[in-house]
Structure formats: structure tokens, C-alpha cells
Design a protein around this motif. Structure first.
Motif, mmCIF file in Angstrom:
data_model
loop_
_atom_site.group_PDB
_atom_site.id
_atom_site.type_symbol
_atom_site.label_atom_id
_atom_site.label_comp_id
_atom_site.label_asym_id
_atom_site.label_seq_id
_atom_site.Cartn_x
_atom_site.Cartn_y
_atom_site.Cartn_z
ATOM 1 N N THR A 148 0.835 -1.210 0.000
ATOM 2 C CA THR A 148 0.000 0.000 0.000
ATOM 3 C C THR A 148 0.870 1.261 0.000
ATOM 4 O OG1 THR A 148 -1.734 -1.183 1.223
ATOM 5 C CG2 THR A 148 -1.827 1.212 1.238
ATOM 6 N N VAL A 149 1.904 1.241 0.824
ATOM 7 C CA VAL A 149 2.818 2.391 0.895
ATOM 8 C C VAL A 149 3.498 2.613 -0.443
ATOM 9 C CG1 VAL A 149 4.965 3.224 1.936
ATOM 10 C CG2 VAL A 149 3.186 2.218 3.374
ATOM 11 N N ILE A 150 3.950 1.535 -1.066
ATOM 12 C CA ILE A 150 4.629 1.662 -2.374
ATOM 13 C C ILE A 150 3.657 2.204 -3.414
ATOM 14 C CG2 ILE A 150 5.720 0.348 -4.226
ATOM 15 C CD1 ILE A 150 6.808 -1.549 -2.050
ATOM 16 N N SER A 151 2.409 1.704 -3.358
ATOM 17 C CA SER A 151 1.401 2.185 -4.306
ATOM 18 C C SER A 151 1.130 3.691 -4.112
ATOM 19 C CB SER A 151 0.105 1.397 -4.124
ATOM 20 O OG SER A 151 -0.923 1.894 -4.927
ATOM 21 N N VAL A 152 1.023 4.098 -2.873
ATOM 22 C CA VAL A 152 0.776 5.514 -2.576
ATOM 23 C C VAL A 152 1.971 6.354 -3.001
ATOM 24 C CG1 VAL A 152 0.413 7.191 -0.726
ATOM 25 C CG2 VAL A 152 -0.846 5.018 -0.731
ATOM 26 N N ILE A 153 3.191 5.841 -2.755
ATOM 27 C CA ILE A 153 4.402 6.567 -3.162
ATOM 28 C C ILE A 153 4.421 6.731 -4.673
ATOM 29 C CG2 ILE A 153 6.915 6.389 -3.354
ATOM 30 C CD1 ILE A 153 6.878 5.081 -0.560
ATOM 31 N N GLY A 154 4.089 5.649 -5.389
ATOM 32 C CA GLY A 154 4.050 5.728 -6.851
ATOM 33 C C GLY A 154 3.037 6.748 -7.324
ATOM 34 N N THR A 155 1.867 6.748 -6.666
ATOM 35 C CA THR A 155 0.834 7.719 -7.027
ATOM 36 C C THR A 155 1.335 9.146 -6.785
ATOM 37 O OG1 THR A 155 -0.873 6.107 -6.424
ATOM 38 C CG2 THR A 155 -1.560 8.389 -6.627
ATOM 39 N N CYS A 156 1.966 9.352 -5.635
ATOM 40 C CA CYS A 156 2.472 10.686 -5.276
ATOM 41 C C CYS A 156 3.568 11.142 -6.245
ATOM 42 C CB CYS A 156 3.002 10.696 -3.855
ATOM 43 S SG CYS A 156 1.696 10.450 -2.623
ATOM 44 N N LEU A 157 4.470 10.229 -6.573
ATOM 45 C CA LEU A 157 5.536 10.570 -7.506
ATOM 46 C C LEU A 157 4.962 10.956 -8.859
ATOM 47 C CD1 LEU A 157 8.256 7.853 -6.747
ATOM 48 C CD2 LEU A 157 8.390 10.315 -6.282
ATOM 49 N N THR A 158 3.920 10.211 -9.264
ATOM 50 C CA THR A 158 3.287 10.522 -10.548
ATOM 51 C C THR A 158 2.644 11.900 -10.492
ATOM 52 O OG1 THR A 158 2.821 8.157 -10.799
ATOM 53 C CG2 THR A 158 1.722 9.644 -12.311
ATOM 54 N N PHE A 159 2.001 12.209 -9.354
ATOM 55 C CA PHE A 159 1.432 13.543 -9.177
ATOM 56 C C PHE A 159 2.523 14.617 -9.252
ATOM 57 C CE2 PHE A 159 -2.682 12.059 -7.421
ATOM 58 C CZ PHE A 159 -3.509 12.947 -8.083
ATOM 59 N N VAL A 160 3.629 14.350 -8.617
ATOM 60 C CA VAL A 160 4.742 15.320 -8.625
ATOM 61 C C VAL A 160 5.237 15.561 -10.045
ATOM 62 C CG1 VAL A 160 7.131 15.693 -7.917
ATOM 63 C CG2 VAL A 160 5.462 14.831 -6.277
ATOM 64 N N VAL A 161 5.397 14.452 -10.797
ATOM 65 C CA VAL A 161 5.832 14.573 -12.196
ATOM 66 C C VAL A 161 4.802 15.365 -12.991
ATOM 67 C CG1 VAL A 161 6.274 13.279 -14.319
ATOM 68 C CG2 VAL A 161 7.209 12.480 -12.137
ATOM 69 N N LEU A 180 -3.111 3.160 -8.356
ATOM 70 C CA LEU A 180 -4.264 3.053 -7.462
ATOM 71 C C LEU A 180 -5.019 1.734 -7.624
ATOM 72 C CD1 LEU A 180 -5.718 6.691 -7.622
ATOM 73 C CD2 LEU A 180 -4.404 5.627 -5.770
ATOM 74 N N CYS A 181 -5.034 1.199 -8.854
ATOM 75 C CA CYS A 181 -5.783 -0.048 -9.053
ATOM 76 C C CYS A 181 -5.168 -1.214 -8.289
ATOM 77 C CB CYS A 181 -5.907 -0.377 -10.537
ATOM 78 S SG CYS A 181 -4.484 -1.207 -11.255
ATOM 79 N N SER A 182 -3.878 -1.084 -7.959
ATOM 80 C CA SER A 182 -3.241 -2.151 -7.175
ATOM 81 C C SER A 182 -3.855 -2.267 -5.784
ATOM 82 C CB SER A 182 -1.738 -1.905 -7.064
ATOM 83 O OG SER A 182 -1.485 -0.715 -6.324
ATOM 84 N N LEU A 183 -4.424 -1.143 -5.300
ATOM 85 C CA LEU A 183 -5.036 -1.180 -3.969
ATOM 86 C C LEU A 183 -6.305 -2.027 -3.941
ATOM 87 C CD1 LEU A 183 -4.656 2.600 -2.950
ATOM 88 C CD2 LEU A 183 -3.204 0.646 -2.303
ATOM 89 N N THR A 184 -6.940 -2.194 -5.119
ATOM 90 C CA THR A 184 -8.158 -3.028 -5.149
ATOM 91 C C THR A 184 -7.840 -4.501 -4.918
ATOM 92 O OG1 THR A 184 -8.041 -3.333 -7.553
ATOM 93 C CG2 THR A 184 -9.269 -1.416 -6.734
ATOM 94 N N MET A 225 -14.549 -8.237 -9.365
ATOM 95 C CA MET A 225 -14.800 -7.748 -10.728
ATOM 96 C C MET A 225 -14.019 -6.463 -11.009
ATOM 97 S SD MET A 225 -18.823 -8.557 -11.474
ATOM 98 C CE MET A 225 -19.475 -7.681 -10.057
ATOM 99 N N LEU A 226 -13.899 -5.604 -9.992
ATOM 100 C CA LEU A 226 -13.252 -4.307 -10.180
ATOM 101 C C LEU A 226 -11.755 -4.447 -10.387
ATOM 102 C CD1 LEU A 226 -13.459 -1.212 -10.181
ATOM 103 C CD2 LEU A 226 -13.140 -1.284 -7.691
ATOM 104 N N ARG A 227 -11.118 -5.288 -9.582
ATOM 105 C CA ARG A 227 -9.653 -5.338 -9.608
ATOM 106 C C ARG A 227 -9.127 -5.777 -10.973
ATOM 107 N NH1 ARG A 227 -8.054 -10.037 -5.285
ATOM 108 N NH2 ARG A 227 -9.012 -8.490 -3.911
ATOM 109 N N HIS A 228 -9.752 -6.783 -11.578
ATOM 110 C CA HIS A 228 -9.222 -7.278 -12.843
ATOM 111 C C HIS A 228 -9.581 -6.367 -14.015
ATOM 112 C CE1 HIS A 228 -8.952 -11.067 -10.456
ATOM 113 N NE2 HIS A 228 -7.840 -11.192 -11.158
ATOM 114 N N THR A 229 -10.794 -5.869 -14.010
ATOM 115 C CA THR A 229 -11.191 -4.976 -15.118
ATOM 116 C C THR A 229 -10.473 -3.633 -15.033
ATOM 117 O OG1 THR A 229 -13.134 -4.333 -13.790
ATOM 118 C CG2 THR A 229 -13.440 -6.051 -15.420
ATOM 119 N N ALA A 230 -10.366 -3.097 -13.803
ATOM 120 C CA ALA A 230 -9.654 -1.817 -13.634
ATOM 121 C C ALA A 230 -8.201 -1.963 -14.038
ATOM 122 C CB ALA A 230 -9.769 -1.361 -12.180
ATOM 123 N N PHE A 231 -7.584 -3.036 -13.645
ATOM 124 C CA PHE A 231 -6.192 -3.296 -14.012
ATOM 125 C C PHE A 231 -6.051 -3.399 -15.526
ATOM 126 C CE2 PHE A 231 -3.882 -7.192 -15.339
ATOM 127 C CZ PHE A 231 -2.606 -6.671 -15.388
#
Length: 838
Positions: free
Chosen positions: A574-587, A620-624, A635-641
Motif C-alpha cells: 500500500t505504501v509503495i502504491s501511494v508513493i508511486g501515485t504521489c511521484l506521478t502527481f509530482v511529475v 491506485l488499481c493495485s489497492l483493489t 470484478m473491479l480489480r481485474h477490469t480496472a487493471f
């Protein structure tokens, strides 16, 4: 001898006449057969001449008591004014001498209505209408077989063999004592009541003991009781057989002895056990000896102390005791036997031989000073059986002769008619006891449970500790007052006799090969099995959602396993996913801030922002994938991914095509860029993504993913996971992503050598190389990873590929934007330099 006319038939007795031991004349004669002597001398026969008469030995005082009871009942009936008025009963009583042959001979003599020599044919009816006796089962079987065809009723007071209830073999046999059919089952229930599952047995080697023990053994086996040994015994066994019995008992491990013995055999056996010091055994007895006070008086070594068993309920016949002890009436019935009895009772002789040391009988001796079997009244219940048998005959005669104030019929009824009437008789004795016979000629089965306990005088006494009534429902037939029982060795604790100790919960019984079912090993239950009872024969398998505990005595709900937010792995991902999301926001913020710079413009800022948006969705989809699977989350995790990754790869593919088109547009006469302008780029991304959306819609419509409890991978826990539903749909989604990634990689690889100071194709090539490597390695890892690690591998692949795209495509640009602004100029970017090979 009467004159016999020539040619007239004559009935003549063949062989020597056989005379009764006791007799009395009357209008109607009742027969009796008792063993006044318990043994006889074995003569050697030459087979050349007629054998001499049997020489009877060893007076049997009990049979004298039975005979006295018969005489008392006859005298009482003859003195009655209401029962058989005007009709006198007589009797003829024979001595069987403990011999079956002699018993049959006596029965034949009673059945024969002719004198020794009679004028005319031998067709006179029987001289008796009923026979009372014999005491043992074997003589009764022989006698009943002999007189059965004549339908002469025979009523036994003490023959208990269940086989005698068979009316096809013994049609005229009745008895006033319950059948061993009930006693054997009552004994088995008694043994079961005290928890004795491993017992030994000794039986009299005759029909009484063998048949009774066979019935007991069958009933015991049904209740789970095992016999370690079952030994026959008879009082005249040779010493070798007796020693074999002693050795077998000594070597046995069971401490309970079920004794289906007659009192005569037990008398001998008690001396044998005392001689070989076989003490401390818990005896279980039958009515044959359990209430016999004479045997108790013989047991000086208390071999039988604590014995428990079934006895005929106590009975009282008013005036009978005094009549039995007054033996003078025997003198008028049979002088010879009276003389023999008197001499045996008082240890004297009426006629002394020369130089004899014995005392002279005066005829005035007093029984008050005598203490032996004859004066022992502990068998009053059996005397009462004789008394009831005589009265049953009298009441039947009363009905047959149509007696009211007087008896209308004076003719003696036929035995067949007498038998039919006797089966239906029902009356009440003067003591209030109801007497009747069932269809098998047996009375109602009721027993007292007797316990032998030492008295203050050192002798063994009888204490009633319970009751067995076969007429009651099965679960309430046996009642025992356990607290009042005194066991062997004067113990108050119930003896323990088992072949194997009880198996505790968590184990099951496994019978030892070649041994009885009571001998077993305790085998622990296997994994996933339990037994929550003592001595369980099987282990029960827990249901799929439960598992056995360590003790194997309880099923516990299986632990459920899924990748949750509370565990370390879930938190890290979860932390890695959030970090990735934050880094993407920063970029994205950096690119938005510097969107007017040449570097951002040159790299198609619209696709770059769309790519950054899709990367945010990928992170974010990794959190599902984390948390308890549910129908919607699966249903959400596979389709969202699937959709977000296609959107991401479509953007990268669009950027790659733009790079290729841009360099081709610089060639003279090329107008290719008008075919792949901003509108076409958007449409291509939309088109590629819509294809994935269509695949996902079809997947969700036909066979969508669903939460699934995987109980096969681990035995002791349940894996909560999302089943993909349709495997084709799942691999179609992954395959489409892989197809786009490979296509993107190929195009980027082709554009890697295009001349430019900043060729984005190189970055795309590296990003797609990482992307493909991650997802190619994902497939075997996904298939082989167990439980929650499968989900963790999938999340890792999503995050790794997302970071690969983010770092490879955007990190170099951010570096130039932030740290090398001098290179973020149009002049520098347009500078043509040969590109180095990868």
C-alpha cells in the motif's frame, strides 16, 4: 395272579419293575422326579448278563426339601374345602440319582398306567396327569422328549435352560422358574452396568451351563463385552482337567469371573480355588448358586466374598419351613429313604454292625441341633416354585373337573386336555403371588440382585442391592444401588476389568489383530479428524471450513488467509502504491508547471499528461487487490487493471508512433503528420482502450470473477481469493496488454537510432523492456505462488511495470527540466547529433 383265558391278549411289563421312593394313594396321582441322591457308582458291565441295579450314593438334601414341599402342597390341597372339594391327591416320587437314564425311567414308569401284568391290551391311560421335576436342565430335556408325544405335562421348579422353551421339541414342558434367555441377558446387562468389558467365564458342562453361557456370550458380544476364556467344568472331572482350568484362570488378565454353575459344581470349585490360592476375583453368579447359604458357609477362605448375581426373588410360604423340618411324614411315604435320611442327618445307625464306632439311632433325635443343607432355608424361593407347580396342577384339575362346591366330573381327564388347560391357568397363591405361564410355558422373569457381604460373625451373608424385571421397558429393567455393594477384597470401589484402557478423545480404537474386539490400540486421529468421545471407534472428519485442533478432540474454524491492509506485506505494498501515485502527481505538477518549455512541448504534452493520469490509475488499481475479496472487488480489480494498463500502453504506443511520424515528416515532400495529428492520436488511444473495455464487458457478462474459498492448497486454512471465472477472459485481458506492449517495444526499438539530442524512443524502449520483462516473469510466479502471495505477485508486477514506465519515460525529462535548464531549449533539442547505439 388272575386266571387268563387262552388266546386273550395280556399286557406284561418287560424288564424289572421300578418303584417310587415316596408314594401316597389318592383319587388323582401327581408324579415327581427328584435327585434324592446326587451320584451313583459306575459299574463295570460284562455285556454277557443283565446289568445290576444302579447303586445311588451321596444324599442330596435339597431334593428332600423339594419333595417335602410337594407333600406339603398336596396335604394343604387335600385339606382345602374350596380347591378340588371331594377329590384327594396322591403322589408317586422317583429318585433319579443324578442320572439322566434313571430320570427317564422314572418318567416312563409314571406314564405307564398298567400294572406289571394286566389282562387285556396295553392301552390304559397314564397313571399321573402331571410330573413335577426334575431339577437340572439336562434330565428335563431327556424326560420332556420322552413324555412329550404323550402330552403329559411336566413342570420343573429349577430347570432354566432357554432351549426348553422350544415347544416343537418339548411340547409338554412348563416351569415355574424364569428361562435363562432372560437370566443370561440380565447378567450381560449387569456386567455392562459396572463397565466390565473383559471377563472370564466358567460354566457347568451340561445343558444348563453350556446353553446359558452361549446365550450370555451372544448378549455380551452385542453389548461390546468380551470373554477372555469360557471354561467348562463338572464336579467329577479328572484332576488333569481341573488343573488346566486353574492354570488358565491364573494366567488370565481379567478379574471378573462369570460363573454359570450349579451349586453342586461350585461346591467342588470353591475348594479347588482355595487349594490353589486363587483369591481376589470378582464373581458374578446365576440363580443356581448365588443365594445358596450352604456354599457361603463352605467358603472359609472368602473366595466368593463380594460376589454379585441374580437370584429368584425371595418368597415365603407360610408353614412350609416347619413342615420340611418335620421329617416324620416321610416315614409313612417311604420307609427306606426315611431311614437313610435320618441316619445321614444325625450321623447314626438304626442297626449297628459288630465293632462299629457309630452311634445308635433312637428315632427321637432333634433337628434343632443340626446345621446343614437340610435345615438351610435360603432356597425358599425354589421351594416356592415346587409349591406353585403343585397348585398349578390342582387349579387346572379344578377347572377340568368342573368343581364348584363339589367336583361334577369324577373321571380323570386325559393328559392332552390337562396340558391345554394348564397352559391357560392363572391363579393367586395364598401369599398373593400371581401364577401363570406364557406361550412358551415360562413364568414372568424377575430377579433380585444379590451381593455377598461378610457378616459380623465372619460368615458371608446375602444383601439385596437391586432388581431386574424383564416385563419393564429395556432402559428401566435393571436397577442397582451401587453404593450398597461391597466388592471382592471388601473394596468399595468397583473393580476394573478391561483388556485395553479406554481411548481418550482425540483417538480411535483399532482392534488388535487376532484378538477380541475389547483388545485394541488407541490410534490418534489424523489431521482434519476428531473424536470427542471416550472409546470412539471412528474419527469424524471436520467439514471443509473447519480443522482439528492439536488434541484432535474439537473442530475449529479454519483461519482465513487473504492479503489484508493490517499485515506487513499489505502495508508495504500500500505504501509503495501511494508513493508511486504521489511521484506521478509530482511529475504531473512539474510537467504542468513547465508545459510551455520546449522539452515538454516536444514530447507531446497532451499524451504525456494522459499517460501520467493512466499511471496514477495503475498505481491506485493495485489497492483493489488488497483486502477481503468480495463480489464487487473481484470484478473491479481485474477490469480496472486491464483497462488502466491498456490506457497506459496506448499512450506510450501513441507517443512512439508520434516520434516515428515526426522524423518521417522532416523528409522532403512528406506530409505524414497530417494523418497522425492530435485528433488521430486521441482516437488511437480511445480505440485501443475501447477494445479492452469490450473484452472486459464480455468477460463480466459471460463468466465474471467471483470470491472463492480455496480449501485445497492448505489443509488448515482457507485462502480467500478471486477466481477469474473465465480463464479465457483473464488471459485475453493480459494477452491484449502484452500485444500492445510488444508492438510498442518493436516500434520504439526501430526508432531508437533516429538522430536527435533527446530521442524519446530510447526511453520508451527501456520502459517497454522493463514492462515486458516484469510481466513475462509474472506468469510463472503467478501460477506457482500460493494463497495471498499470488495476489502479492500480481500487485508487484503492476507496481514494478508502472514504476518502470514512470522512471524510464519521465525521470530523464524531469532531470533536464529541473537540473539542466540549459538543455531545455529548442536549439539544443533540434540539434542533430548521431545517436549512439543502445
Amino acid at each position: 395272579m388272575p386266571h387268563v383265558k387262552f388266546g386273550e391278549p395280556q399286557c406284561k411289563l418287560r424288564g424289572n419293575p421300578f418303584y417310587p421312593l415316596l408314594q401316597k394313594d389318592g383319587d388323582i396321582i401327581i408324579g415327581g422326579i427328584f435327585s434324592f441322591h446326587s451320584n451313583y457308582k459306575n459299574n463295570k458291565y460284562s455285556y454277557t448278563e443283565a446289568p445290576p441295579p444302579l447303586q445311588c450314593t451321596s444324599l442330596n438334601y435339597r431334593s428332600f426339601q423339594y419333595a417335602q414341599t410337594l407333600l406339603y402342597a398336596v396335604e394343604e390341597i387335600n385339606n382345602s374345602t374350596t380347591l378340588l372339594p371331594g377329590v384327594s391327591l396322591g403322589y408317586k416320587i422317583y429318585d433319579s440319582c443324578g442320572s439322566v437314564a434313571m430320570g427317564v425311567r422314572g418318567a416312563m414308569a409314571l406314564s405307564n398306567g398298567n400294572d406289571h401284568t394286566t389282562q387285556g391290551p396295553c392301552n390304559k391311560s397314564a397313571q399321573v396327569l402331571a410330573i413335577i421335576g426334575e431339577t437340572s436342565s439336562s434330565p428335563c430335556m431327556a424326560i420332556a422328549t420322552s413324555i412329550g408325544p404323550f402330552r403329559i405335562p411336566m413342570i420343573s421348579q429349577y430347570a432354566t435352560c432357554a432351549c426348553l422353551s422350544d415347544k416343537s421339541k418339548y411340547p409338554s414342558f412348563l416351569r415355574t422358574i424364569p428361562s435363562d434367555y432372560y437370566q443370561s441377558r440380565a447378567l450381560a446387562k449387569l456386567v455392562k452396568h459396572f463397565g466390565w468389558m473383559w471377563v472370564g467365564a466358567i460354566r457347568t458342562d451340561d445343558d444348563y451351563g453350556n446353553n446359558g453361557m452361549a446365550t450370555f456370550q451372544a448378549a455380551a458380544e452385542q453389548m461390546g463385552i468380551c470373554l477372555e476364556y469360557s471354561i467348562p467344568f463338572f464336579r467329577n472331572y479328572p484332576q488333569e482337567k481341573v488343573l488346566q482350568l486353574v492354570e488358565q484362570v491364573r494366567l488370565s488378565t481379567s478379574r471378573i469371573v462369570v460363573a454359570f454353575l450349579s451349586h453342586l459344581d461350585l461346591e467342588v470349585l470353591v475348594h479347588v480355588f482355595a487349594e490353589h490360592n486363587l483369591i481376589g476375583y470378582q464373581w458374578v453368579g446365576t440363580e443356581g448358586w448365588i443365594s445358596d447359604s450352604y456354599i457361603a458357609s463352605l467358603d472359609r477362605h472368602h473366595i466368593l466374598s463380594g460376589a454379585i448375581g441374580l437370584s429368584i426373588p425371595k418368597a415365603q410360604v407360610t408353614g412350609l419351613k416347619e413342615f420340611i423340618l418335620d421329617i416324620h411324614p416321610l416315614k409313612s411315604s417311604g420307609n427306606a429313604i426315611f431311614t437313610e435320611l435320618w441316619e445321614a442327618l444325625f450321623n447314626c445307625k438304626f442297626s449297628l454292625l459288630n465293632k462299629s464306632t457309630e452311634q445308635m439311632c433312637t428315632g427321637k433325635e432333634d433337628l434343632s441341633g443340626v446345621n446343614n443343607i437340610f435345615t438351610d432355608m435360603s432356597s425358599m424361593a425354589i421351594f416356592n416354585n415346587v409349591y406353585k407347580a403343585v397348585y398349578a396342577v390342582a387349579h387346572t384339575l379344578h377347572e377340568a373337573l368342573n368343581c364348584t362346591d363339589t367336583c361334577a366330573d369324577t373321571l380323570q381327564p386325559e393328559p392332552r386336555m390337562m396340558l391345554e388347560q394348564l397352559k391357560k391357568v392363572r391363579f393367586k397363591t395364598k401369599e398373593g403371588e400371581v401364577v401363570f405361564f406364557d406361550a412358551n410355558g415360562d413364568p414372568a422373569a424377575k430377579y433380585e440382585i444379590i451381593n455377598w457381604q461378610p457378616r459380623q460373625d465372619g460368615e458371608l451373608g446375602f444383601v439385596a442391592v437391586g432388581l431386574y424385571d424383564a416385563s419393564l421397558p429395556a432402559n428401566s429393567q435393571l436397577t442397582v444401588n451401587d453404593d450398597s455393594i461391597l466388592w471382592a477384597k471388601n473394596s468399595t470401589e468397583v473393580p476394573v476389568s478391561v483388556c485395553s484402557e479406554s481411548c481418550p478423545p482425540g483417538t480411535r480404537k483399532a482392534v488388535q489383530k487376532g484378538r477380541p474386539v475389547c483388545c485394541y490400540d488407541c490410534i490418534p486421529c489424523g489431521e482434519g479428524e476428531i473424536s470427542n468421545e471416550t472409546d470412539s471407534i471412528t474419527c469424524v472428519i471436520c467439514n471443509q471450513e473447519h480443522w482439528s485442533n492439536g488434541q484432535r478432540d474439537k473442530c475449529l474454524r479454519k483461519a482465513t488467509e487473504f492479503l489484508s491492509y493490517e499485515e506487513i506485506m499489505g502495508i508495504l505494498l500500500t505504501v509503495i502504491s501511494v508513493i508511486g501515485t504521489c511521484l506521478t502527481f509530482v511529475v504531473a505538477i512539474i510537467f504542468f508547471k513547465y508545459k510551455r518549455t520546449p522539452l515538454v512541448k516536444a514530447n507531446n504534452s497532451e499524451l504525456s499528461f494522459l499517460l501520467l493520469f493512466s499511471l496514477i490509475l495503475c498505481f491506485l488499481c493495485s489497492l483493489t487487490f488488497i483486502g477481503r475479496p468480495s463480489e464487487w472487488s473481484c470484478m473491479l480489480r481485474h477490469t480496472a487493471f486491464g483497462i488502466t494498463f491498456v490506457l497506459c500502453i496506448s499512450c506510450v504506443l501513441g507517443k512512439t508512433i508520434v516520434v516515428l511520424m515526426a522524423f518521417r515528416a522532416t523528409l522532403p515532400g512528406s506530409n505524414v503528420m497530417k494523418w497522425f495529428g492530435p485528433l488521430q492520436q486521441r482516437l488511437s488511444v480511445l480505440g485501443f482502450t475501447l477494445i479492452q473495455v469490450l473484452i472486459c464487458v464480455l468477460w463480466l457478462t459471460i463468466s465474471p470473477p467471483f470470491p472463492y474459498k480455496n480449501m485445497h492448497h492448505y489443509k488448515d486454512k482457507i485462502i480467500l481469493e478471486c477466481d477469474v471465472g473465465s480463464a479465457v477472459g483473464f488471459w485475453a485481458v493480459l494477452g491484449y496488454i502484452g500485444l500492445l506492449a510488444v508492438l510498442c517495444f518493436i516500434l520504439a526499438f526501430l526508432a531508437r537510432r533516429l538522430p536527435d539530442n533527446f530521442n524519446e524512443a530510447k526511453c520508451i524502449t527501456f520502459s517497454m523492456l522493463i514492462f515486458c520483462a516484469v510481466w513475462i516473469s509474472f506468469i510463472p510466479a503467478y501460477v506457482s505462488s500460493p494463497g495471498k502471495f499470488t495476489v502479492a505477485v500480481e500487485i508487484f508486477a503492476i507496481l514494478a511495470s508502472s514504476f518502470g514506465v514512470l522512471f524510464c519515460i519521465f525521470l530523464p525529462k524531469c532531470y533536464i527540466i529541473l537540473y539542466k535548464p540549459d538543455k531545455n531549449t529548442k536549439k539544443h533539442l533540434m540539434g542533430k547529433m548521431p545517436s549512439k547505439a543502445l
